[in-house]
Design a protein around this motif. Sequence first.
Motif, PDB file in Angstrom:
ATOM      1  N   HIS A  20       0.826  -1.210   0.000  1.00  0.00           N
ATOM      2  CA  HIS A  20       0.000   0.000   0.000  1.00  0.00           C
ATOM      3  C   HIS A  20       0.865   1.268   0.000  1.00  0.00           C
ATOM      4  CE1 HIS A  20      -3.516   2.378   1.673  1.00  0.00           C
ATOM      5  NE2 HIS A  20      -2.524   3.076   2.197  1.00  0.00           N
ATOM      6  N   ILE A  34      -6.931   2.445  -1.836  1.00  0.00           N
ATOM      7  CA  ILE A  34      -6.242   3.008  -0.667  1.00  0.00           C
ATOM      8  C   ILE A  34      -7.207   3.047   0.535  1.00  0.00           C
ATOM      9  CG2 ILE A  34      -5.280   5.202   0.259  1.00  0.00           C
ATOM     10  CD1 ILE A  34      -3.286   3.677  -1.556  1.00  0.00           C
ATOM     11  N   HIS A  40      -7.128   0.909   4.048  1.00  0.00           N
ATOM     12  CA  HIS A  40      -7.117   1.549   5.377  1.00  0.00           C
ATOM     13  C   HIS A  40      -8.122   0.882   6.304  1.00  0.00           C
ATOM     14  CE1 HIS A  40      -5.490   5.700   3.847  1.00  0.00           C
ATOM     15  NE2 HIS A  40      -4.554   4.767   3.899  1.00  0.00           N
ATOM     16  N   GLU A  63       1.477   4.303  -2.832  1.00  0.00           N
ATOM     17  CA  GLU A  63       1.369   5.750  -2.594  1.00  0.00           C
ATOM     18  C   GLU A  63       2.644   6.467  -3.076  1.00  0.00           C
ATOM     19  OE1 GLU A  63       0.208   6.291   1.513  1.00  0.00           O
ATOM     20  OE2 GLU A  63      -1.812   5.546   1.126  1.00  0.00           O
ATOM     21  N   GLU A  90      -5.238  11.235   4.638  1.00  0.00           N
ATOM     22  CA  GLU A  90      -5.349  10.698   3.275  1.00  0.00           C
ATOM     23  C   GLU A  90      -6.810  10.689   2.804  1.00  0.00           C
ATOM     24  OE1 GLU A  90      -3.069   7.066   3.131  1.00  0.00           O
ATOM     25  OE2 GLU A  90      -1.176   8.156   3.218  1.00  0.00           O
TER      26      GLU A  90
HETATM   27 FE   LIG Z   1      -2.540   5.086   2.965  1.00  0.00          FE
END
Ligand SMILES: [Fe+2]
Length: 262
Positions: free
Chosen positions: A109, A146, A150, A113, A244
């Motif tokens: 992940h 994303i 999370h 990013e 985020e």
């Molecule tokens: Fe993240």
Amino acid sequence: MVNPIVARSLDEIRFWSRIMKEHAFFLSLGFTYDQKQLIAEAQHFIDLFERIEEKLSRLTVNSEPRLVQAFNNEVHQAAVAIWAYKRKVLGMTLRCEIRHNNYPLLIDHISREAAYFANRLKELNAGVLAPKPDDIIKENVFFLKIMADHAKFIGHLLDPSERKLVDQAREFSHDFDQLLYQAIDLEHMKPQSKTIPLLDQMLDQNRVSVKSLRDFKKTARELIEACRIKSNIHPLLADHTFREAERFLEIIDLYEATLENV
Ligand SMILES: [Fe+2]
Ligand SMILES: [Fe+2]
């Protein structure tokens, strides 16, 4: 007049450099005491992105575009370097050469990013300010995954006895997996400009879910900071995922503005 590429570059670097620095910090916390080399490498990236933040503080929206372009290149190199480090750690982890407390999905992940950040800088230096309608779906797929990730991290890092919160995190994970697949479905339909109402609809739906996930993260952050829940979540990680989600909301607004100008 402010150069929009300069303003956007500084904004992306301000947001993502802090994120990159924190990733290195989270990785370092997850290693075991004997993984000194990997911890030292993480520390190197913390220092590197701190230096970038210092340089950033000396630039403004009125800085020479040429200077900002050179800075973008420099930060791009740093983003590629931390991406390579994360992919290396992921490879070692998947081959079971090292055992530590960072989930493989989390390492993957944070490498995604870094790749996104590096790519944004490359685009900005090529003069691309915002994605074209066709790319909006692709970017949404990135951000929805994303968000889905999370929710999964939060669910797995909460203490198992926090049953209600674990359930809520699982619901968010499901909700975002559905939105992700919906976006992938739309991507396969290769939308042309006449499908803009569908893109609008996708953005509206996403906004509703991101707002509620953002609020859930905000509550979790407050509870963690006040030591009112049991978890393995560092308060900075809770804040990080909250920021985020806020970023994704800003980006949804940006996409909408792009669609209005088509
Ligand atoms: Fe993240
Ligand atoms: Fe992150």
